[in-house]
Design a protein around this motif. Structure first.
Motif, PDB file in Angstrom:
ATOM      1  N   ARG A 175       5.131 -19.034  -2.583  1.00  0.00           N
ATOM      2  CA  ARG A 175       4.918 -19.824  -3.802  1.00  0.00           C
ATOM      3  C   ARG A 175       3.974 -19.100  -4.760  1.00  0.00           C
ATOM      4  O   ARG A 175       3.144 -18.288  -4.354  1.00  0.00           O
ATOM      5  CB  ARG A 175       4.337 -21.206  -3.453  1.00  0.00           C
ATOM      6  CG  ARG A 175       2.970 -21.193  -2.822  1.00  0.00           C
ATOM      7  CD  ARG A 175       2.562 -22.596  -2.386  1.00  0.00           C
ATOM      8  NE  ARG A 175       1.179 -22.679  -1.926  1.00  0.00           N
ATOM      9  CZ  ARG A 175       0.780 -22.403  -0.707  1.00  0.00           C
ATOM     10  NH1 ARG A 175       1.672 -22.022   0.221  1.00  0.00           N
ATOM     11  NH2 ARG A 175      -0.492 -22.511  -0.374  1.00  0.00           N
ATOM     12  N   ASP A 176       4.144 -19.434  -6.019  1.00  0.00           N
ATOM     13  CA  ASP A 176       3.353 -18.853  -7.104  1.00  0.00           C
ATOM     14  C   ASP A 176       2.194 -19.796  -7.411  1.00  0.00           C
ATOM     15  O   ASP A 176       2.416 -20.964  -7.757  1.00  0.00           O
ATOM     16  CB  ASP A 176       4.236 -18.653  -8.336  1.00  0.00           C
ATOM     17  CG  ASP A 176       3.562 -17.825  -9.421  1.00  0.00           C
ATOM     18  OD1 ASP A 176       2.325 -17.709  -9.410  1.00  0.00           O
ATOM     19  OD2 ASP A 176       4.294 -17.292 -10.292  1.00  0.00           O
ATOM     20  N   LEU A 177       0.967 -19.300  -7.327  1.00  0.00           N
ATOM     21  CA  LEU A 177      -0.222 -20.107  -7.624  1.00  0.00           C
ATOM     22  C   LEU A 177      -0.636 -19.983  -9.087  1.00  0.00           C
ATOM     23  O   LEU A 177      -1.610 -20.603  -9.508  1.00  0.00           O
ATOM     24  CB  LEU A 177      -1.399 -19.686  -6.717  1.00  0.00           C
ATOM     25  CG  LEU A 177      -1.161 -19.815  -5.210  1.00  0.00           C
ATOM     26  CD1 LEU A 177      -2.407 -19.414  -4.462  1.00  0.00           C
ATOM     27  CD2 LEU A 177      -0.743 -21.226  -4.834  1.00  0.00           C
TER      28      LEU A 177
ATOM     29  N   ILE B 246      10.535 -10.983  -7.998  1.00  0.00           N
ATOM     30  CA  ILE B 246      11.102 -10.113  -6.967  1.00  0.00           C
ATOM     31  C   ILE B 246      10.424 -10.368  -5.618  1.00  0.00           C
ATOM     32  O   ILE B 246      11.087 -10.443  -4.576  1.00  0.00           O
ATOM     33  CB  ILE B 246      10.963  -8.631  -7.374  1.00  0.00           C
ATOM     34  CG1 ILE B 246      11.823  -8.326  -8.589  1.00  0.00           C
ATOM     35  CG2 ILE B 246      11.336  -7.723  -6.210  1.00  0.00           C
ATOM     36  CD1 ILE B 246      13.306  -8.528  -8.378  1.00  0.00           C
ATOM     37  N   LEU B 247       9.116 -10.513  -5.624  1.00  0.00           N
ATOM     38  CA  LEU B 247       8.386 -10.718  -4.374  1.00  0.00           C
ATOM     39  C   LEU B 247       8.725 -12.062  -3.741  1.00  0.00           C
ATOM     40  O   LEU B 247       8.894 -12.157  -2.517  1.00  0.00           O
ATOM     41  CB  LEU B 247       6.884 -10.622  -4.636  1.00  0.00           C
ATOM     42  CG  LEU B 247       6.376  -9.223  -4.998  1.00  0.00           C
ATOM     43  CD1 LEU B 247       4.904  -9.273  -5.405  1.00  0.00           C
ATOM     44  CD2 LEU B 247       6.570  -8.251  -3.835  1.00  0.00           C
ATOM     45  N   LEU B 248       8.832 -13.108  -4.552  1.00  0.00           N
ATOM     46  CA  LEU B 248       9.178 -14.427  -4.014  1.00  0.00           C
ATOM     47  C   LEU B 248      10.611 -14.448  -3.491  1.00  0.00           C
ATOM     48  O   LEU B 248      10.915 -15.120  -2.498  1.00  0.00           O
ATOM     49  CB  LEU B 248       8.983 -15.499  -5.084  1.00  0.00           C
ATOM     50  CG  LEU B 248       7.538 -15.755  -5.509  1.00  0.00           C
ATOM     51  CD1 LEU B 248       7.477 -16.742  -6.670  1.00  0.00           C
ATOM     52  CD2 LEU B 248       6.703 -16.268  -4.332  1.00  0.00           C
TER      53      LEU B 248
ATOM     54  N   SER C 155       0.812  -1.222   0.000  1.00  0.00           N
ATOM     55  CA  SER C 155       0.000   0.000   0.000  1.00  0.00           C
ATOM     56  C   SER C 155       0.843   1.269   0.000  1.00  0.00           C
ATOM     57  O   SER C 155       0.306   2.367   0.081  1.00  0.00           O
ATOM     58  CB  SER C 155      -0.939   0.004   1.218  1.00  0.00           C
ATOM     59  OG  SER C 155      -0.203   0.122   2.435  1.00  0.00           O
ATOM     60  N   VAL C 156       2.148   1.120  -0.106  1.00  0.00           N
ATOM     61  CA  VAL C 156       3.043   2.282  -0.162  1.00  0.00           C
ATOM     62  C   VAL C 156       3.486   2.484  -1.612  1.00  0.00           C
ATOM     63  O   VAL C 156       4.231   1.654  -2.158  1.00  0.00           O
ATOM     64  CB  VAL C 156       4.274   2.090   0.746  1.00  0.00           C
ATOM     65  CG1 VAL C 156       5.233   3.262   0.615  1.00  0.00           C
ATOM     66  CG2 VAL C 156       3.840   1.916   2.202  1.00  0.00           C
ATOM     67  N   PRO C 157       3.036   3.550  -2.280  1.00  0.00           N
ATOM     68  CA  PRO C 157       3.363   3.753  -3.700  1.00  0.00           C
ATOM     69  C   PRO C 157       4.853   3.744  -4.001  1.00  0.00           C
ATOM     70  O   PRO C 157       5.270   3.276  -5.070  1.00  0.00           O
ATOM     71  CB  PRO C 157       2.735   5.123  -4.005  1.00  0.00           C
ATOM     72  CG  PRO C 157       1.610   5.239  -3.032  1.00  0.00           C
ATOM     73  CD  PRO C 157       2.095   4.587  -1.778  1.00  0.00           C
ATOM     74  N   ASP C 158       5.672   4.238  -3.073  1.00  0.00           N
ATOM     75  CA  ASP C 158       7.113   4.318  -3.324  1.00  0.00           C
ATOM     76  C   ASP C 158       7.756   2.942  -3.489  1.00  0.00           C
ATOM     77  O   ASP C 158       8.858   2.838  -4.047  1.00  0.00           O
ATOM     78  CB  ASP C 158       7.804   5.075  -2.186  1.00  0.00           C
ATOM     79  CG  ASP C 158       7.490   6.565  -2.211  1.00  0.00           C
ATOM     80  OD1 ASP C 158       7.001   7.045  -3.253  1.00  0.00           O
ATOM     81  OD2 ASP C 158       7.728   7.240  -1.196  1.00  0.00           O
ATOM     82  N   ASN C 159       7.086   1.880  -3.036  1.00  0.00           N
ATOM     83  CA  ASN C 159       7.645   0.533  -3.183  1.00  0.00           C
ATOM     84  C   ASN C 159       7.449  -0.041  -4.581  1.00  0.00           C
ATOM     85  O   ASN C 159       8.001  -1.102  -4.897  1.00  0.00           O
ATOM     86  CB  ASN C 159       7.014  -0.410  -2.151  1.00  0.00           C
ATOM     87  CG  ASN C 159       7.514  -0.135  -0.738  1.00  0.00           C
ATOM     88  OD1 ASN C 159       8.616   0.389  -0.555  1.00  0.00           O
ATOM     89  ND2 ASN C 159       6.704  -0.464   0.246  1.00  0.00           N
ATOM     90  N   LEU C 160       6.675   0.637  -5.421  1.00  0.00           N
ATOM     91  CA  LEU C 160       6.456   0.162  -6.784  1.00  0.00           C
ATOM     92  C   LEU C 160       7.758   0.062  -7.571  1.00  0.00           C
ATOM     93  O   LEU C 160       7.931  -0.832  -8.397  1.00  0.00           O
ATOM     94  CB  LEU C 160       5.483   1.090  -7.526  1.00  0.00           C
ATOM     95  CG  LEU C 160       4.004   0.918  -7.199  1.00  0.00           C
ATOM     96  CD1 LEU C 160       3.211   2.054  -7.829  1.00  0.00           C
ATOM     97  CD2 LEU C 160       3.501  -0.427  -7.684  1.00  0.00           C
ATOM     98  N   ASP C 161       8.653   0.972  -7.324  1.00  0.00           N
ATOM     99  CA  ASP C 161       9.919   0.986  -8.056  1.00  0.00           C
ATOM    100  C   ASP C 161      10.699  -0.306  -7.846  1.00  0.00           C
ATOM    101  O   ASP C 161      11.346  -0.818  -8.758  1.00  0.00           O
ATOM    102  CB  ASP C 161      10.757   2.194  -7.615  1.00  0.00           C
ATOM    103  CG  ASP C 161      12.057   2.315  -8.397  1.00  0.00           C
ATOM    104  OD1 ASP C 161      12.035   2.066  -9.614  1.00  0.00           O
ATOM    105  OD2 ASP C 161      13.089   2.644  -7.791  1.00  0.00           O
ATOM    106  N   GLU C 162      10.610  -0.857  -6.637  1.00  0.00           N
ATOM    107  CA  GLU C 162      11.369  -2.066  -6.297  1.00  0.00           C
ATOM    108  C   GLU C 162      10.889  -3.294  -7.070  1.00  0.00           C
ATOM    109  O   GLU C 162      11.675  -4.202  -7.344  1.00  0.00           O
ATOM    110  CB  GLU C 162      11.264  -2.328  -4.793  1.00  0.00           C
ATOM    111  CG  GLU C 162      12.075  -3.523  -4.321  1.00  0.00           C
ATOM    112  CD  GLU C 162      12.006  -3.729  -2.820  1.00  0.00           C
ATOM    113  OE1 GLU C 162      12.327  -4.850  -2.357  1.00  0.00           O
ATOM    114  OE2 GLU C 162      11.619  -2.783  -2.104  1.00  0.00           O
ATOM    115  N   ILE C 163       9.610  -3.346  -7.438  1.00  0.00           N
ATOM    116  CA  ILE C 163       9.057  -4.537  -8.076  1.00  0.00           C
ATOM    117  C   ILE C 163       8.763  -4.321  -9.561  1.00  0.00           C
ATOM    118  O   ILE C 163       8.108  -5.157 -10.192  1.00  0.00           O
ATOM    119  CB  ILE C 163       7.777  -5.005  -7.349  1.00  0.00           C
ATOM    120  CG1 ILE C 163       6.724  -3.902  -7.341  1.00  0.00           C
ATOM    121  CG2 ILE C 163       8.110  -5.439  -5.935  1.00  0.00           C
ATOM    122  CD1 ILE C 163       5.413  -4.329  -6.683  1.00  0.00           C
ATOM    123  N   THR C 164       9.250  -3.222 -10.136  1.00  0.00           N
ATOM    124  CA  THR C 164       9.064  -2.919 -11.556  1.00  0.00           C
ATOM    125  C   THR C 164      10.359  -3.207 -12.307  1.00  0.00           C
ATOM    126  O   THR C 164      11.443  -2.889 -11.818  1.00  0.00           O
ATOM    127  CB  THR C 164       8.664  -1.444 -11.750  1.00  0.00           C
ATOM    128  OG1 THR C 164       7.470  -1.175 -11.006  1.00  0.00           O
ATOM    129  CG2 THR C 164       8.407  -1.137 -13.214  1.00  0.00           C
TER     130      THR C 164
END
Length: 231
Positions: free
Chosen positions: A228-230, A220-222, A99-108
């Motif tokens: 695990r990825d569903l 990146i999230l895993l 829910s923190v917009p600034d974290n979008l950069d990390e997973i893009t």
């Protein structure tokens, strides 16, 4: 005000009530250039109370390739992409990160040239406007403006494009506690600009790019949280 009906594709051809006719060369070419994604007519979609897109009635649509087949023509197609992860973290930890917009950069993906231009509050809320600079194709910079249209604490939020590279972008983020952590479901609906011609010329690149973004995001999230990825 009525209940929204969940959208289901009819794999393998036209709905039984759809008018039968031959495909034109342009329709065939347009279909070949597209991924296997669900296709909807614009007026067949409604937004339910949770901000989710659903089909109200869709007598003339197919699931898979090509333009919707119906009388009259002129309706842009809607593409759908879904992902689901289970992360071994608490619901509070998941919400605090996503829910923190600034974290979008990390997973893009880095080659997107993603940069947040707006000075955002710490956490997401309904009505929030977020401005980015991105380079989605050919390293060409463009401004992307989204709005958080729906938000329920530790449950879900929805971001919708206001200005940017797509004709339409509606991205749902859902969170729920499950055995072993938190299940995070993403549901994306989007349309390309330029109608059938835009789909024919750049559709295959855009669809591939969108998939790359979500594949990178999951990786990146895993790596960061485990889980695990569903699919």
């Amino acid at each position: 005000s009525g209940q929204a009906i969940c959208a289901h594709g009819f794999v393998g051809g036209l709905h039984d009530d759809s008018p039968q006719r031959s495909l034109t060369w342009l329709e065939i070419c347009s279909g070949v250039c597209k991924l296997q994604m669900k296709v909807y007519r614009k007026e067949d979609l409604v937004v339910n109370r949770s901000g989710a897109l659903a089909a109200a009635s869709a007598p003339f649509f197919i699931s898979g390739q090509g333009e919707p087949f119906h009388e009259g023509g002129g309706y842009p197609d809607m593409h759908e992409l879904r992902t689901s992860l289970v992360l071994p973290i608490t619901l509070e930890e998941a919400w605090a990160f996503f829910s923190v917009p600034d974290n979008l950069d990390e997973i893009t993906p880095p080659d997107m040239g993603f940069e947040i231009l707006s000075d955002n509050e710490k956490h997401t809320y309904a009505g929030q406007i977020i401005r980015y600079r991105v380079r989605p194709l050919f390293n060409i910079p463009m401004t992307w403006v989204t709005e958080i249209t729906h938000c329920e604490d530790r449950t879900y939020f929805v971001d919708e494009q206001r200005f940017g590279p797509y004709a339409m972008w509606h991205h749902q983020h859902h969170f729920k506690e499950v055995e072993g952590g938190v299940q995070m479901d993403d549901i994306l609906h989007y349309k390309l600009k330029g109608g059938w011609l835009g789909s024919l010329l750049t559709g295959w690149m855009v669809h591939d790019r969108v998939r790359q973004i979500f594949v990178h995001r999951s990786e990146i999230l895993l790596k960061r949280f485990g889980g695990r990825d569903l699919g």
